[in-house]
Write an enzyme that holds these catalytic residues in place. Structure first.
Site, PDB file in Angstrom:
ATOM      1  N   HIS A  16     -11.071 -33.778  39.258  1.00  0.00           N
ATOM      2  CA  HIS A  16     -10.892 -32.769  38.222  1.00  0.00           C
ATOM      3  C   HIS A  16     -11.765 -31.565  38.550  1.00  0.00           C
ATOM      4  CE1 HIS A  16     -10.690 -31.796  33.598  1.00  0.00           C
ATOM      5  NE2 HIS A  16     -10.458 -30.745  34.359  1.00  0.00           N
TER       6      HIS A  16
ATOM      7  N   HIS B  95     -16.068 -23.052  35.926  1.00  0.00           N
ATOM      8  CA  HIS B  95     -17.261 -23.875  36.115  1.00  0.00           C
ATOM      9  C   HIS B  95     -18.126 -23.434  37.296  1.00  0.00           C
ATOM     10  CE1 HIS B  95     -15.824 -26.588  33.029  1.00  0.00           C
ATOM     11  NE2 HIS B  95     -14.664 -26.712  33.657  1.00  0.00           N
TER      12      HIS B  95
ATOM     13  N   GLU C 263     -10.943 -24.127  38.076  1.00  0.00           N
ATOM     14  CA  GLU C 263     -12.202 -24.856  38.173  1.00  0.00           C
ATOM     15  C   GLU C 263     -13.331 -23.972  38.701  1.00  0.00           C
ATOM     16  OE1 GLU C 263     -12.989 -27.966  37.052  1.00  0.00           O
ATOM     17  OE2 GLU C 263     -11.023 -27.712  36.103  1.00  0.00           O
TER      18      GLU C 263
END
Length: 279
Positions: free
Chosen positions: A84, A146, A142
């Protein structure tokens, strides 16, 4: 020079303070070199203020390597979980998101190819899968959400910074960690295998995984009673790219699974169990 970069190009495990350390021994830097660090402190465990955030991950001090088990539609190999992301959480379970819109890159594949990361791309196409089939979008999401919140990945942390060089280092770090966390294998060793009929408990799943992490637990995610996500928590000594990753218990109460009767379904299109919720 990077903070604490070892000289051997492989993954090694060390015992440090009674906890498992996962250390990425890959000294190859994509462009300019990281700033040198002297005696870096362990994130979320420091007792004094750290001003140089190129050597200390803050405020996202606990890094999470998160994995999917997607079954409808199935993604990735039948005998492997998929990636993920790599997330920087505050040490209390909260987190920042999308910290630098200037680095909201829409060409991750092109960036990785430009830095010669062909093997990394092959791994990502195999193991970093989007459930809707748009892997590139997931990678973009992502990193922008993040990766840009990891302080040690900031451009100012590099000497003679080459634009976007932190991008391949973020993805390489995540893939390397993933390869050292073989969830499917660890669960199978404990007799926990995908099944339409078997049911498992939180205790059984946690025991199967924590034995490989010197007792540190993980965060379990379920959807409609079916296991679909696992978050591995780490505190880091030094940079996210090359620091020492020490297994840690979760930094907040996040698990979304019942204590009993947990399904661990096969990767098959035979039955519909619902889509996976994305963070």
């Amino acid at each position: 020079m990077a903070c604490g970069i070892p000289s051997i190009n492989k993954l090694a495990r060390l015992a440090f303070g009674g906890a498992q350390v996962i250390l990425n021994n890959n000294p190859t830097v994509s462009g300019g070199s990281l700033q040198a660090c002297s005696n870096p402190q362990l994130s979320c465990q420091n007792t004094t203020t750290v001003e140089n955030l190129c050597c200390f991950n803050h405020p996202g001090g606990q890094l999470l390597l998160t994995q999917f088990w997607d079954t409808h539609p199935p993604t990735g190999p039948e005998d492997s979980w998929t990636i993920h992301g790599l997330w920087p959480d505050h040490c209390d379970g909260t987190f920042d998101a999308s910290c630098d819109h200037r680095r909201n890159h829409r060409n991750i594949t092109q960036i990785l190819r430009a830095f010669g990361k062909h093997e990394l791309l092959t791994d990502m196409h195999m193991y970093w899968k989007d459930w809707k089939g748009n892997d590139e979008y997931l990678w973009q999401h992502e990193f922008s959400k993040h990766g840009t919140c990891i302080s040690t990945l900031n451009p100012e942390c590099y000497d003679e910074y080459e634009p976007t060089q932190e991008v391949p280092e973020f993805f390489q770090r995540a893939v390397d960690l993933f390869k050292d966390l073989p969830t499917y294998q660890w669960l199978a060793e404990a007799g926990i295998e995908p099944s339409w009929t078997k049911r498992y408990t939180v205790h059984e799943i946690q025991a199967a995984l924590s034995k490989h992490r010197n007792g540190s637990t993980v965060t379990l995610g379920c959807r409609r009673g079916a296991l679909d996500e696992i978050w591995y928590h780490f505190n880091v000594r030094g940079s996210a790219q090359y620091g020492q990753y020490l297994a840690s218990d979760p930094d907040g109460m996040k698990s979304r699974c019942p204590d009993f009767g947990i399904k661990y379904l096969p990767k098959s299109t035979g039955r519909v169990v619902g889509s996976t919720k994305r963070r």
